[in-house]
Scaffold this active site. Structure first.
Site, PDB file in Angstrom:
ATOM      1  N   GLU A  73      -0.684   7.385  -0.357  1.00 20.27           N
ATOM      2  CA  GLU A  73      -0.367   5.980  -0.579  1.00 20.27           C
ATOM      3  C   GLU A  73      -0.373   5.757  -2.084  1.00 20.27           C
ATOM      4  OE1 GLU A  73       0.692   4.041   1.707  1.00 20.27           O
ATOM      5  OE2 GLU A  73       0.139   5.304   3.411  1.00 20.27           O
TER       6      GLU A  73
ATOM      7  N   ASP B 190       4.217  -5.717  -2.786  1.00 22.50           N
ATOM      8  CA  ASP B 190       4.872  -5.143  -1.598  1.00 22.50           C
ATOM      9  C   ASP B 190       4.117  -3.925  -1.087  1.00 22.50           C
ATOM     10  OD1 ASP B 190       6.841  -7.065  -1.699  1.00 22.50           O
ATOM     11  OD2 ASP B 190       8.267  -5.798  -2.798  1.00 22.50           O
TER      12      ASP B 190
ATOM     13  N   HIS C 285      -0.276  -0.962   2.559  1.00 23.77           N
ATOM     14  CA  HIS C 285      -1.499  -0.162   2.737  1.00 23.77           C
ATOM     15  C   HIS C 285      -2.800  -0.960   2.628  1.00 23.77           C
ATOM     16  CE1 HIS C 285      -1.865  -0.295  -1.635  1.00 23.77           C
ATOM     17  NE2 HIS C 285      -0.760   0.441  -1.805  1.00 23.77           N
TER      18      HIS C 285
ATOM     19  N   HIS D 231      -0.618   1.150   6.824  1.00 20.54           N
ATOM     20  CA  HIS D 231      -0.423   2.556   6.492  1.00 20.54           C
ATOM     21  C   HIS D 231      -1.705   3.104   5.860  1.00 20.54           C
ATOM     22  CE1 HIS D 231       4.226   2.788   6.411  1.00 20.54           C
ATOM     23  NE2 HIS D 231       3.824   1.834   7.221  1.00 20.54           N
TER      24      HIS D 231
END
Length: 245
Positions: A9, A52, A57, A152
């Site tokens: 990430e 964004d 995440h 995520h």
């Protein structure tokens, strides 16, 4: 074979614009089996996540404040990856970011530490051309439970991707496992050896079903061959060979 499913990430979409890796998740497969030997880091960086990216995440700068920097974990990270094949979904994205992090601390790029990189997105597109091949879509296609994936996360996504990858390569696994089993057994004098084995022998050795053509199919096949032979004015090789025999 040792394989590592890897995901990251990041603070944004562009390492070239200064975005950084803030999470790394690695899941180990040994001979295509999950071992439970996983590696996971959250990483402190000197950059806030783009709004964004944060919505994807949920990893805030405050959460990362007491986490180690990449330079503090890099030795353990590279040792874990050493001589393994990496499986990454949309590999150029993650490899680009990791290469950027390695460059920052004067280390060689990722490719010099691993056996190779397989892009599971490319693999999925070859299996399902024209379809959605995101991790979510593939989990749905293979009926893999992703109910815990509200955001995520590198480790969770790696675990899901490991299951997706096993499904994507399941047909290949059947052939490889059969071949490995044959190779480890002592030669059987009753079985044909490689140099004189026919395709039928090979199929039987792998325990594959052999489906023979019925009389109607044989007649249809012969009719096609006769048509080709007529169009070529009886110049087809198989007719010449048959005549010679």
């Amino acid at each position: 074979m040792r394989q590592i499913i890897l995901d990251t990430e990041t603070t944004g979409l562009s390492w070239a614009d200064g975005d950084r890796v803030i999470e790394i998740g690695c899941v180990e497969l040994l001979n295509r089996q999950l071992t439970g030997n996983n590696l996971h880091y959250y990483l402190k960086v000197d950059r806030d996540s783009h709004p964004d990216a944060l919505r994807v995440h949920g990893i805030t700068t405050e959460f990362l404040r007491d986490k180690p920097g990449f330079e503090q974990v890099v030795d353990e990270f590279l040792h874990f990856l050493h001589d393994a094949e990496l499986i990454i979904h949309n590999a150029p994205f993650d490899v680009g970011f990791l290469d950027s992090e390695l460059r920052r601390i004067g280390r060689p790029p990722l490719g010099q530490h691993v056996l190779g990189v397989v892009d599971s997105l490319v693999l999925a597109k070859s299996h399902f051309p024209g379809k959605r091949n995101s991790l979510d879509a593939l989990c749905d296609r293979f009926d893999i439970d992703k109910s815990s994936r509200t955001l995520h996360g590198a480790l969770l996504d790696s675990e899901l991707l490991a299951r997706v990858y096993i499904h994507l390569t399941r047909g290949q696994e059947a052939l490889l496992v059969s071949g490995e089993e044959e190779a480890t057994e002592q030669p059987d004098s009753r079985q044909p050896q490689a140099q004189d084995a026919s395709p039928l022998d090979f199929a039987l050795a792998l325990d594959l079903p052999v489906v023979y053509a019925c009389e109607q199919e044989l007649q249809a096949h012969e009719a096609v061959l006769a048509g080709i032979d007529k169009d070529s004015q009886q110049a087809t090789v198989w007719r010449q060979l048959s005549a010679a025999v």
